[in-house]
Scaffold this active site. Structure first.
Site, PDB file in Angstrom:
ATOM      1  N   GLY A  12       0.804  -1.219   0.000  1.00  0.00           N
ATOM      2  CA  GLY A  12       0.000   0.000   0.000  1.00  0.00           C
ATOM      3  C   GLY A  12       0.834   1.264   0.000  1.00  0.00           C
ATOM      4  O   GLY A  12       1.985   1.266  -0.455  1.00  0.00           O
ATOM      5  N   TYR A  13       0.237   2.325   0.537  1.00  0.00           N
ATOM      6  CA  TYR A  13       0.884   3.646   0.554  1.00  0.00           C
ATOM      7  C   TYR A  13       2.146   3.655   1.410  1.00  0.00           C
ATOM      8  O   TYR A  13       3.021   4.490   1.215  1.00  0.00           O
ATOM      9  CB  TYR A  13      -0.108   4.708   1.043  1.00  0.00           C
ATOM     10  CG  TYR A  13      -1.082   5.102  -0.039  1.00  0.00           C
ATOM     11  CD1 TYR A  13      -0.805   6.157  -0.891  1.00  0.00           C
ATOM     12  CD2 TYR A  13      -2.264   4.390  -0.244  1.00  0.00           C
ATOM     13  CE1 TYR A  13      -1.675   6.514  -1.911  1.00  0.00           C
ATOM     14  CE2 TYR A  13      -3.142   4.729  -1.256  1.00  0.00           C
ATOM     15  CZ  TYR A  13      -2.845   5.797  -2.088  1.00  0.00           C
ATOM     16  OH  TYR A  13      -3.703   6.134  -3.107  1.00  0.00           O
ATOM     17  N   CYS A 273      -5.209   8.293   8.349  1.00  0.00           N
ATOM     18  CA  CYS A 273      -4.643   7.974   9.662  1.00  0.00           C
ATOM     19  C   CYS A 273      -4.995   8.886  10.828  1.00  0.00           C
ATOM     20  O   CYS A 273      -5.196   8.385  11.937  1.00  0.00           O
ATOM     21  CB  CYS A 273      -3.134   7.853   9.545  1.00  0.00           C
ATOM     22  SG  CYS A 273      -2.684   6.433   8.553  1.00  0.00           S
TER      23      CYS A 273
END
Ligand code: NAD
Ligand code: UGA
Length: 459
Positions: A12-13, A273
């Site tokens: 992912g990121y 987040c």
């Protein structure tokens, strides 16, 4: 301990950029990133590096340089675990959407699945590195799963949270303020510190116990988000007092104890987040009976929700209390510039609110596809996908988005928005032509001179 092969679970990121930089800086280490998402792995392997699943400035170049040499993307998870001495867990840890802790606690099912997979496959000793952001004391659960395999394999667990920000991930990774490693095996910590040590100075590699490391990650995000909510709270006061939030931010930021960064008033913070990690912190504090601590941090989220809501309320009020049937152009959909990530973007909530008032919305974002915009809205479940599609369109041209619009709302601070031909846009729009600058990127006096009714945050 010398590491020759690394596996990272989660492309992912975080997993993608972090492992690409580790591979670039450690040409003798074989780095394999694995994921259950076949489409994502296929995109990482696309020969055209402009089609990588994640847009980050500088990333395509590094992947182009290392892929097929010592960086590999694969869906063969067991094979990569089996052959590696060090395994990073970099999977998603979203807020729980069910059961105990729903809406607050981190959902650790993906992390647990990884631990169980490692336990099942491993035949030789492994260092398991928590890269995902996890609640304090999660390493205990991972340890318990790994130590009950009965295979005689030894597992060392390290916490190594990631502090990169999207849009600047490559630069943040190449030049981190610090790298944090929590653990109790000196040998395992040295193994990981040596990998970072190939480009990060040793004095920036911080060693702590596992629990401090886990909690430092949640705390760092909570402090950062708190600064945004703090300046956004002041922005509302500015709007009532003729103070200007940009001037206030500059004035306080020059105090070296406060510092100038992260004081940009905005439409509200987004991203995958900040909200998730603060909710998690609040949940943990409550679970220890620390209600004052929990309430204190929860206020950061409450203020952020208020900031998003008051932006759309103000827009509606200014447009004579109705946006029904009016075309509103949204410039930007990503949660910040230089990323194609839209998770928790303020734009989603502003659009949803305006759609409830029957606005007709056109969106332009340089890196976000129409499908993504629609799926973000559909995920909220406020109305049917057909209704969302009928009321909100995306376009590839900003000028088309703005044509005949009553108002434009700037949702993301993409640099290109500043260099548009605003005189031309003014001519294209309905009059009076309104700008609601949710990022304070345009110049008020210039916009007023052109003829716009211009509103920014906090002035
Ligand atoms: P992401 O959703 O982009 O990527 C996670 C990947 O893990 C997905 O591709 C998913 O398919 C894969 N995955 C899930 N379960 C799996 C399994 N059992 N086996 C194999 N693959 C699996 O998430 P992200 O943004 O990279 O975040 C990952 C973690 O890093 C989170 O804990 C997040 O809080 C933390 N973090 C994120 C950022 C950020 O900027 N995005 C920064 C620092 C820390
Ligand atoms: C944030 C942290 O900055 C990273 O250190 C952390 O690793 C990461 O979260 C994570 O754990 O996921 P990120 O969310 O990618 O990184 O981006 P930020 O630059 O922090 O921006 C977050 C949000 O706050 C964006 O919507 C941004 O527009 C907003 N923001 C930021 C403001 O409104 N004002 C500011 O002054 C700064």
């Amino acid at each position: 301990m010398k590491i020759n092969k690394i596996c990272c679970i989660g492309a992912g990121y975080v997993g993608g950029p972090t492992m690409a930089v580790i591979a670039k800086k450690n040409p003798n280490i074989k780095v394999t990133i694995v994921d259950i998402n076949e489409a994502r792995i296929a995109a990482w392997n696309d020969t055209d590096v402009s089609k990588l699943p994640i847009y980050e400035p500088g990333l395509a170049e590094i992947v182009g340089e290392t892929r097929g040499k010592n960086l590999f993307f694969s869906t063969e998870i067991d094979k990569a675990i089996d052959e590696s001495e060090m395994i990073f867990i970099s999977v998603n840890t979203p807020t729980k959407t069910y059961g105990k802790g729903k809406g607050m606690a981190a959902d650790l099912k993906y992390v647990e699945l990884c631990a169980r997979n490692i336990a099942k496959v491993a035949k030789t000793d492994k260092i398991v590195v928590e890269k995902s952001t996890l609640p304090v004391r999660t390493a205990q659960a991972i340890k318990s799963i790994l130590s009950n395999t009965g295979s005689g394999v030894n597992f060392d667990i390290l916490s190594n949270p990631e502090f990169l920000a999207e849009g600047t991930a490559v630069q943040d990774l190449l030049n981190p303020d610090r790298v944090l490693i929590g653990g109790d095996s000196e040998e395992a910590i040295d193994g990981l510190a040596n990998i970072y040590g190939s480009w990060v100075p040793q004095d920036r590699i911080l060693r702590t116990n596992v629990w401090s490391s886990e909690l430092s990650k949640l705390t760092a995000n909570a402090f950062l988000a708190q600064r945004v909510s703090s300046i956004n709270a002041i922005s509302e006061l500015c709007e009532h007092t003729e103070a200007d939030v940009n001037e206030v931010a500059k004035a306080i930021g020059m105090d070296s104890r406060i510092g100038p960064k992260f004081l940009q008033a905005s439409i509200g913070f987004g991203g995958s987040c900040f909200q998730k990690d603060i909710l998690n912190l609040v949940y943990i504090a409550r679970s220890y009976g620390l209600h004052e601590v929990a309430d204190y941090w929860e206020q950061v989220i409450i203020l952020n929700d208020h900031q998003k809501r008051r932006f759309s309320d103000h827009l509606i009020k200014t447009l004579y209390n109705t946006v029904s049937g009016k075309k509103i152009a949204l410039l930007g959909w990503a949660f910040k510039k230089d990323t194609n990530d839209t998770r928790e973007s303020a734009a989603i909530y502003v659009a949803d609110h305006l759609l409830n008032e029957q606005a007709e919305i056109t969106v332009y974002d340089p890196k976000v596809s129409e499908e993504k915009v629609q799926s973000d809205l559909n995920y909220l479940n406020t109305r049917s996908p057909e209704e969302n599609k009928a009321l909100l369109q995306s376009t590839d041209s900003p000028y088309e988005a703005l044509d005949d619009a009553h108002a434009v709302a700037i949702m993301t601070e993409w640099d290109e928005f500043k260099s548009y031909d605003w005189e031309k846009i003014y001519k294209q729009m309905k009059k009076p032509a309104f700008i609601f600058d949710g990022r304070n990127i345009l110049d008020k006096s210039e916009m007023n001179k052109i003829g716009f009714e211009y509103y920014s945050i906090g002035s």
